[in-house]
Design a protein around this motif. Structure first.
Motif, PDB file in Angstrom:
ATOM      1  N   ALA A 169       0.836  -1.208   0.000  1.00 47.17           N
ATOM      2  CA  ALA A 169       0.000   0.000   0.000  1.00 47.17           C
ATOM      3  C   ALA A 169       0.867   1.254   0.000  1.00 47.17           C
ATOM      4  CB  ALA A 169      -0.920  -0.019   1.218  1.00 47.17           C
ATOM      5  N   CYS A 170       1.960   1.210   0.735  1.00 46.02           N
ATOM      6  CA  CYS A 170       2.852   2.368   0.842  1.00 46.02           C
ATOM      7  C   CYS A 170       3.387   2.754  -0.547  1.00 46.02           C
ATOM      8  CB  CYS A 170       4.004   1.990   1.789  1.00 46.02           C
ATOM      9  SG  CYS A 170       5.112   3.341   2.165  1.00 46.02           S
ATOM     10  N   ILE A 171       3.765   1.743  -1.333  1.00 47.77           N
ATOM     11  CA  ILE A 171       4.260   2.003  -2.696  1.00 47.77           C
ATOM     12  C   ILE A 171       3.138   2.589  -3.544  1.00 47.77           C
ATOM     13  CG2 ILE A 171       5.117   0.895  -4.808  1.00 47.77           C
ATOM     14  CD1 ILE A 171       6.473  -1.208  -2.892  1.00 47.77           C
ATOM     15  N   LYS A 172       1.961   1.967  -3.440  1.00 48.57           N
ATOM     16  CA  LYS A 172       0.820   2.416  -4.253  1.00 48.57           C
ATOM     17  C   LYS A 172       0.413   3.842  -3.900  1.00 48.57           C
ATOM     18  CE  LYS A 172      -3.765   0.837  -5.573  1.00 48.57           C
ATOM     19  NZ  LYS A 172      -4.893  -0.001  -5.169  1.00 48.57           N
ATOM     20  N   GLU A 173       0.541   4.197  -2.645  1.00 51.53           N
ATOM     21  CA  GLU A 173       0.179   5.557  -2.202  1.00 51.53           C
ATOM     22  C   GLU A 173       1.165   6.615  -2.682  1.00 51.53           C
ATOM     23  OE1 GLU A 173       0.338   5.030   2.010  1.00 51.53           O
ATOM     24  OE2 GLU A 173      -1.328   3.609   2.024  1.00 51.53           O
ATOM     25  N   GLY A 174       2.326   6.167  -3.148  1.00 52.92           N
ATOM     26  CA  GLY A 174       3.374   7.123  -3.537  1.00 52.92           C
ATOM     27  C   GLY A 174       4.176   7.602  -2.335  1.00 52.92           C
ATOM     28  N   HIS A 175       4.192   6.800  -1.281  1.00 50.30           N
ATOM     29  CA  HIS A 175       4.918   7.178  -0.076  1.00 50.30           C
ATOM     30  C   HIS A 175       6.212   6.391   0.102  1.00 50.30           C
ATOM     31  CE1 HIS A 175       0.796   8.595   1.553  1.00 50.30           C
ATOM     32  NE2 HIS A 175       1.497   9.640   1.151  1.00 50.30           N
ATOM     33  N   ALA A 176       6.778   5.933  -1.030  1.00 51.60           N
ATOM     34  CA  ALA A 176       7.991   5.125  -0.911  1.00 51.60           C
ATOM     35  C   ALA A 176       9.092   5.648  -1.834  1.00 51.60           C
ATOM     36  CB  ALA A 176       7.664   3.669  -1.248  1.00 51.60           C
ATOM     37  N   THR A 177       9.057   6.956  -2.083  1.00 54.82           N
ATOM     38  CA  THR A 177      10.027   7.496  -3.051  1.00 54.82           C
ATOM     39  C   THR A 177      11.377   7.826  -2.418  1.00 54.82           C
ATOM     40  OG1 THR A 177       9.003   9.661  -2.738  1.00 54.82           O
ATOM     41  CG2 THR A 177       8.299   8.401  -4.659  1.00 54.82           C
ATOM     42  N   THR A 178      11.433   7.885  -1.099  1.00 55.13           N
ATOM     43  CA  THR A 178      12.728   8.071  -0.419  1.00 55.13           C
ATOM     44  C   THR A 178      12.774   7.123   0.787  1.00 55.13           C
ATOM     45  OG1 THR A 178      11.939   9.730   1.163  1.00 55.13           O
ATOM     46  CG2 THR A 178      12.707  10.560  -0.979  1.00 55.13           C
ATOM     47  N   ASP A 179      13.988   6.867   1.268  1.00 49.99           N
ATOM     48  CA  ASP A 179      14.115   6.008   2.458  1.00 49.99           C
ATOM     49  C   ASP A 179      13.377   6.633   3.646  1.00 49.99           C
ATOM     50  OD1 ASP A 179      15.739   4.564   0.801  1.00 49.99           O
ATOM     51  OD2 ASP A 179      17.458   4.484   2.169  1.00 49.99           O
ATOM     52  N   GLY A 180      13.505   7.970   3.746  1.00 51.65           N
ATOM     53  CA  GLY A 180      12.856   8.664   4.870  1.00 51.65           C
ATOM     54  C   GLY A 180      11.340   8.521   4.817  1.00 51.65           C
ATOM     55  N   ASP A 181      10.802   8.627   3.598  1.00 51.48           N
ATOM     56  CA  ASP A 181       9.350   8.456   3.433  1.00 51.48           C
ATOM     57  C   ASP A 181       8.921   7.054   3.852  1.00 51.48           C
ATOM     58  OD1 ASP A 181       8.487  10.895   2.704  1.00 51.48           O
ATOM     59  OD2 ASP A 181       8.027  10.410   0.607  1.00 51.48           O
ATOM     60  N   VAL A 182       9.674   6.081   3.423  1.00 51.25           N
ATOM     61  CA  VAL A 182       9.309   4.690   3.760  1.00 51.25           C
ATOM     62  C   VAL A 182       9.322   4.518   5.272  1.00 51.25           C
ATOM     63  CG1 VAL A 182      10.001   2.266   3.590  1.00 51.25           C
ATOM     64  CG2 VAL A 182      10.159   3.742   1.575  1.00 51.25           C
ATOM     65  N   ARG A 183      10.377   5.037   5.911  1.00 54.57           N
ATOM     66  CA  ARG A 183      10.450   4.899   7.378  1.00 54.57           C
ATOM     67  C   ARG A 183       9.243   5.579   8.040  1.00 54.57           C
ATOM     68  NH1 ARG A 183      16.214   4.873   6.692  1.00 54.57           N
ATOM     69  NH2 ARG A 183      16.304   7.137   6.592  1.00 54.57           N
ATOM     70  N   GLU A 184       8.881   6.765   7.529  1.00 54.75           N
ATOM     71  CA  GLU A 184       7.764   7.510   8.106  1.00 54.75           C
ATOM     72  C   GLU A 184       6.434   6.786   7.898  1.00 54.75           C
ATOM     73  OE1 GLU A 184       7.690  10.298   9.835  1.00 54.75           O
ATOM     74  OE2 GLU A 184       5.495  10.504   9.852  1.00 54.75           O
ATOM     75  N   TRP A 185       6.187   6.388   6.641  1.00 57.47           N
ATOM     76  CA  TRP A 185       4.875   5.830   6.300  1.00 57.47           C
ATOM     77  C   TRP A 185       4.729   4.359   6.659  1.00 57.47           C
ATOM     78  CZ3 TRP A 185       0.770   8.781   4.981  1.00 57.47           C
ATOM     79  CH2 TRP A 185       1.047  10.117   4.671  1.00 57.47           C
ATOM     80  N   MET A 186       5.841   3.746   7.063  1.00 58.32           N
ATOM     81  CA  MET A 186       5.774   2.352   7.550  1.00 58.32           C
ATOM     82  C   MET A 186       5.932   2.323   9.071  1.00 58.32           C
ATOM     83  SD  MET A 186       5.366   0.113   5.064  1.00 58.32           S
ATOM     84  CE  MET A 186       5.984  -1.408   5.770  1.00 58.32           C
ATOM     85  N   SER A 187       5.861   3.484   9.698  1.00 56.17           N
ATOM     86  CA  SER A 187       6.153   3.532  11.137  1.00 56.17           C
ATOM     87  C   SER A 187       5.078   2.845  11.982  1.00 56.17           C
ATOM     88  CB  SER A 187       6.322   4.991  11.602  1.00 56.17           C
ATOM     89  OG  SER A 187       5.122   5.705  11.359  1.00 56.17           O
ATOM     90  N   GLY A 188       3.937   2.543  11.407  1.00 57.03           N
ATOM     91  CA  GLY A 188       2.898   1.817  12.151  1.00 57.03           C
ATOM     92  C   GLY A 188       3.127   0.319  12.186  1.00 57.03           C
ATOM     93  N   ASN A 189       4.175  -0.128  11.499  1.00 58.03           N
ATOM     94  CA  ASN A 189       4.472  -1.566  11.482  1.00 58.03           C
ATOM     95  C   ASN A 189       5.766  -1.821  12.252  1.00 58.03           C
ATOM     96  OD1 ASN A 189       2.793  -1.066   8.853  1.00 58.03           O
ATOM     97  ND2 ASN A 189       2.636  -3.238   9.295  1.00 58.03           N
ATOM     98  N   LEU A 190       5.613  -2.401  13.412  1.00 58.45           N
ATOM     99  CA  LEU A 190       6.786  -2.621  14.277  1.00 58.45           C
ATOM    100  C   LEU A 190       7.436  -3.978  13.988  1.00 58.45           C
ATOM    101  CD1 LEU A 190       5.359  -1.312  17.677  1.00 58.45           C
ATOM    102  CD2 LEU A 190       6.412  -0.034  15.793  1.00 58.45           C
ATOM    103  N   CYS A 191       8.759  -4.025  14.188  1.00 61.00           N
ATOM    104  CA  CYS A 191       9.505  -5.273  14.005  1.00 61.00           C
ATOM    105  C   CYS A 191      10.416  -5.441  15.214  1.00 61.00           C
ATOM    106  CB  CYS A 191      10.328  -5.233  12.720  1.00 61.00           C
ATOM    107  SG  CYS A 191      11.381  -6.684  12.513  1.00 61.00           S
ATOM    108  N   ARG A 192      10.089  -6.420  16.036  1.00 60.75           N
ATOM    109  CA  ARG A 192      10.902  -6.634  17.251  1.00 60.75           C
ATOM    110  C   ARG A 192      12.282  -7.175  16.911  1.00 60.75           C
ATOM    111  NH1 ARG A 192       7.183 -10.170  21.055  1.00 60.75           N
ATOM    112  NH2 ARG A 192       7.005 -11.257  19.090  1.00 60.75           N
TER     113      ARG A 192
END
Ligand code: FES
Ligand code: FES
Length: 213
Positions: A169-192
Motif C-alpha cells: 500500500a505504501c508504494i501504491k500511495e506514492g509514499h515510498a520514493t525516499t528512504d525517509g518516506d518509507v520509514r515515516e509511512w511504515m512507522s505503524g508496522n513494528l519489528c521486534r
C-alpha cells in the motif's frame, strides 16, 4: 421405653398453634424451592438460556476475501482479524497487540491498509478484503515478497505479513520514493527483530522498479 418426641412435636402443643399457618407456608415454599433448584432442571434452564443468548447474538455475514465471497456466522462484536483467523482459517494476518499499535494484522480493504484488529467484520461486508494469503499469484510471489527474501527483510517473520501488506500500500500511495518516506509511512508496522533497514531496502527496490500495485 418411650419414644423420644421429635423436637417439632415436643414444641407443638395440642390443637392449632398460632404459627401453624407460617409453618405450613415455609414447608410449601421449601418444596417449591427444592423443585426449582433440582440439578437436572437447573442445568436444563441454564442450557436453554445460554443457547437462546448464543443464537440471538450470532449473525450471518458475507465477506469478500481475496476475491472469494465467504459466509460466516459470528457475533457483531467480532473483529475482522478474529473473523479472518478464527472463522476463515486465514491465519497469515497476525495478532500482535490487538490494540492497533503493532501493524501485524494489516490487511487491505478496498486497496487501503487498515489494522484488522481495529475494525469489526460486520462493517467490512461488501468490500474487497485482501490478506497476505491473496498477495501471491498462485506459485508466483508478489515482487515485494521476492524483495523481502532477497534483502533478508525478516528474521522471526511474525511482523512480515503486516509489513508486506503495508509495504504494498505504501508504494501504491506514492509514499515510498525516499528512504525517509518509507520509514515515516511504515512507522505503524513494528519489528521486534529490528529488520527495518532490510525492509526499507526491499520496499525501495520494488518502488524503483515502477510497481504500483
Ligand atoms: Fe492489530 Fe497489533 S494486532 S495493530
Ligand atoms: Fe521478527 Fe519482524 S521479523 S518481528
Amino acid at each position: 421405653m418411650t419414644d423420644n418426641p421429635t423436637p417439632d412435636s415436643a414444641a407443638l402443643p395440642d390443637g392449632p398453634a398460632p404459627d401453624d399457618g407460617r409453618r405450613s407456608f415455609i414447608k410449601q415454599a421449601s418444596g417449591f424451592l427444592g423443585l426449582a433448584l433440582a440439578p437436572p432442571l437447573l442445568g436444563q434452564a441454564e442450557r436453554l438460556t445460554a443457547t437462546s443468548k448464543k443464537v440471538a447474538g450470532v449473525s450471518e455475514m458475507r465477506l469478500k476475501v481475496n476475491g472469494t465471497v465467504r459466509t460466516i456466522q459470528a457475533e457483531p462484536r467480532v473483529t475482522l482479524l478474529d473473523a479472518l483467523r478464527e472463522n476463515l482459517d486465514l491465519t497469515g494476518s497476525k495478532k500482535g497487540c490487538d490494540h492497533g499499535q503493532c501493524g501485524a494484522c494489516t490487511v487491505l480493504v478496498d486497496g487501503r491498509r487498515i489494522n484488522s484488529c481495529l475494525t469489526l467484520a460486520v462493517m467490512n461486508q461488501g468490500k474487497e478484503i485482501t490478506t497476505i494469503e491473496g498477495l501471491a499469484q498462485g506459485e508466483e510471489l508478489h515482487p515485494l515478497q521476492a524483495a523481502f527474501i532477497q534483502h533478508d527483510g525478516f528474521q522471526c517473520g511474525y511482523c512480515t505479513p503486516g509489513q508486506l501488506m503495508s509495504g504494498v500500500a505504501c508504494i501504491k500511495e506514492g509514499h515510498a520514493t525516499t528512504d525517509g518516506d518509507v520509514r515515516e509511512w511504515m512507522s505503524g508496522n513494528l519489528c521486534r527483530c529490528g529488520a527495518y533497514p532490510n525492509i526499507v531496502a526491499a520496499i525501495r527496490q520494488v518502488e524503483k522498479s515502477g510497481l504500483k500495485s
